[in-house]
Write an enzyme that holds these catalytic residues in place. Structure first.
Site, PDB file in Angstrom:
ATOM      1  N   CYS A   1      18.155   9.759 -19.252  1.00 55.10           N
ATOM      2  CA  CYS A   1      17.305  10.893 -18.841  1.00 55.10           C
ATOM      3  C   CYS A   1      17.621  11.369 -17.431  1.00 55.10           C
ATOM      4  O   CYS A   1      17.365  12.518 -17.080  1.00 55.10           O
ATOM      5  CB  CYS A   1      15.830  10.520 -18.922  1.00 55.10           C
ATOM      6  SG  CYS A   1      15.209  10.301 -20.591  1.00 55.10           S
TER       7      CYS A   1
ATOM      8  N   LYS B   1       0.849   6.713   5.624  1.00 61.68           N
ATOM      9  CA  LYS B   1       0.547   5.299   5.434  1.00 61.68           C
ATOM     10  C   LYS B   1      -0.334   4.766   6.559  1.00 61.68           C
ATOM     11  O   LYS B   1      -0.522   3.566   6.695  1.00 61.68           O
ATOM     12  CB  LYS B   1       1.835   4.499   5.352  1.00 61.68           C
ATOM     13  CG  LYS B   1       2.616   4.825   4.102  1.00 61.68           C
ATOM     14  CD  LYS B   1       3.770   3.887   3.912  1.00 61.68           C
ATOM     15  CE  LYS B   1       4.415   4.181   2.560  1.00 61.68           C
ATOM     16  NZ  LYS B   1       5.484   3.247   2.271  1.00 61.68           N
TER      17      LYS B   1
ATOM     18  N   PRO C   1       0.825  -1.203   0.000  1.00 56.68           N
ATOM     19  CA  PRO C   1       0.000   0.000   0.000  1.00 56.68           C
ATOM     20  C   PRO C   1       0.860   1.253   0.000  1.00 56.68           C
ATOM     21  O   PRO C   1       1.768   1.383   0.799  1.00 56.68           O
ATOM     22  CB  PRO C   1      -0.798  -0.097   1.299  1.00 56.68           C
ATOM     23  CG  PRO C   1      -0.278  -1.270   2.030  1.00 56.68           C
ATOM     24  CD  PRO C   1       0.853  -1.869   1.278  1.00 56.68           C
ATOM     25  N   GLU C   2       0.581   2.162  -0.907  1.00 60.54           N
ATOM     26  CA  GLU C   2       1.224   3.451  -0.873  1.00 60.54           C
ATOM     27  C   GLU C   2       0.193   4.449  -0.395  1.00 60.54           C
ATOM     28  O   GLU C   2      -0.953   4.106  -0.165  1.00 60.54           O
ATOM     29  CB  GLU C   2       1.693   3.827  -2.270  1.00 60.54           C
ATOM     30  CG  GLU C   2       2.654   2.804  -2.810  1.00 60.54           C
ATOM     31  CD  GLU C   2       3.625   3.393  -3.788  1.00 60.54           C
ATOM     32  OE1 GLU C   2       3.775   4.615  -3.804  1.00 60.54           O
ATOM     33  OE2 GLU C   2       4.230   2.617  -4.524  1.00 60.54           O
TER      34      GLU C   2
HETATM   35 ZN   LIG Z   1      15.354   8.100 -21.156  1.00 58.23          ZN
END
Ligand SMILES: [Zn+2]
Length: 262
Positions: free
Chosen positions: A255, A55, A2-3
């Site tokens: 990235c 949480k 669970p988040e």
């Molecule tokens: Zn990338």
């Protein structure tokens, strides 16, 4: 696991089903809960509301009593109609709160406490929980400051620290870092505050989209996609176990080169 967003959903669902209804039955395998129930019975009280906090899940009853549960990795709340067959074995049951219309069952919840309202209000702050990423009054500046205090911690690990920010789990850790193009492995102290703030904003935006009942969450960018091409640059997404608890981190090495690239 669970988040924050799934706790938010669980709280909403429980609140809708239970709020305003009278408890007809309480049962728990936790002796410290049944002891409180013996002295201050839950039966006959009204469920006032069910709210998430990071949480944690708080169930507020009339007469100043609050059930505080923490889901951790395996805990969950289920709702059943009376007499309906449970989807988990009986021995996984930890708490049952029944009304005339519903039976709320907590399975495998490792931590639970019955508190008075004042204790419950303080439960978050006493435990030093950071601002809840999904809370309406979310304090972005405080969150950024709390994160900055973890200068020596790698940022992906710092995002999981509930004392900095409450509610971010393993999925949104990776997704937020990708969305803000920050490497999971840079130390927090090496990320400029503006970039930290961008990471937090990304986590909040992604988790809000996921928690929203109308907006459909977009496909995941990196989480669970190791070996597949990055949707932005085509580089192969990687996975690595990170931090003291060896939590899976997914990232695009192109990235997300460092903490500064935008
Ligand atoms: Zn990338």
């Amino acid at each position: 696991m669970p988040e924050g967003d799934s706790i938010l959903r669980a709280a909403r669902t429980l609140d809708r089903a239970l709020a305003g209804r009278t408890v007809t039955r309480f049962h728990s395998v936790f002796p410290h809960l049944t002891r409180v129930d013996h002295d201050h019975p839950l039966r006959g009280r009204t469920v006032e509301r069910v709210t998430p906090r990071g949480k944690h899940l708080l169930m507020w009853f009339s007469g100043d009593l609050v059930l505080h549960t923490h889901m951790r990795m395996k805990g969950s709340w289920h709702l059943y109609r009376p007499g309906e067959r449970w989807m988990r074995p009986r021995h996984d049951m930890r708490i049952v709160i029944a009304t005339d219309a519903w039976e709320a069952v907590a399975f495998n919840v490792p931590t639970a406490a019955l508190l008075d309202a004042r204790e419950a209000d303080q439960a978050g702050t006493l435990a030093g929980l950071g601002p809840d990423v999904l809370a309406p009054g979310f304090d972005q500046d405080e969150a950024t400051e709390r994160l900055e205090a973890l200068a020596d911690v790698e940022i992906a690990d710092a995002l999981l620290d509930q004392h900095a920010l409450a509610g971010i789990g393993n999925i949104y850790k990776s997704e937020a870092l990708f969305a803000s193009r920050v490497s999971p492995f840079v130390r927090v102290g090496d990320v400029p505050p503006a970039r930290l703030a961008a990471v937090i904003r990304a986590a909040r935006r992604l988790m809000q989209a996921h928690a929203s009942e109308t907006a459909r969450p977009g496909p995941r960018a990196v989480y669970g996609r190791s070996g597949q091409p990055c949707r932005v640059c085509g580089t192969v997404i990687r996975r690595r176990a990170q931090g003291p608890h060896a939590r899976s981190t997914y990232w695009c090495p192109r990235c997300q080169r460092d903490g500064r690239s935008a």
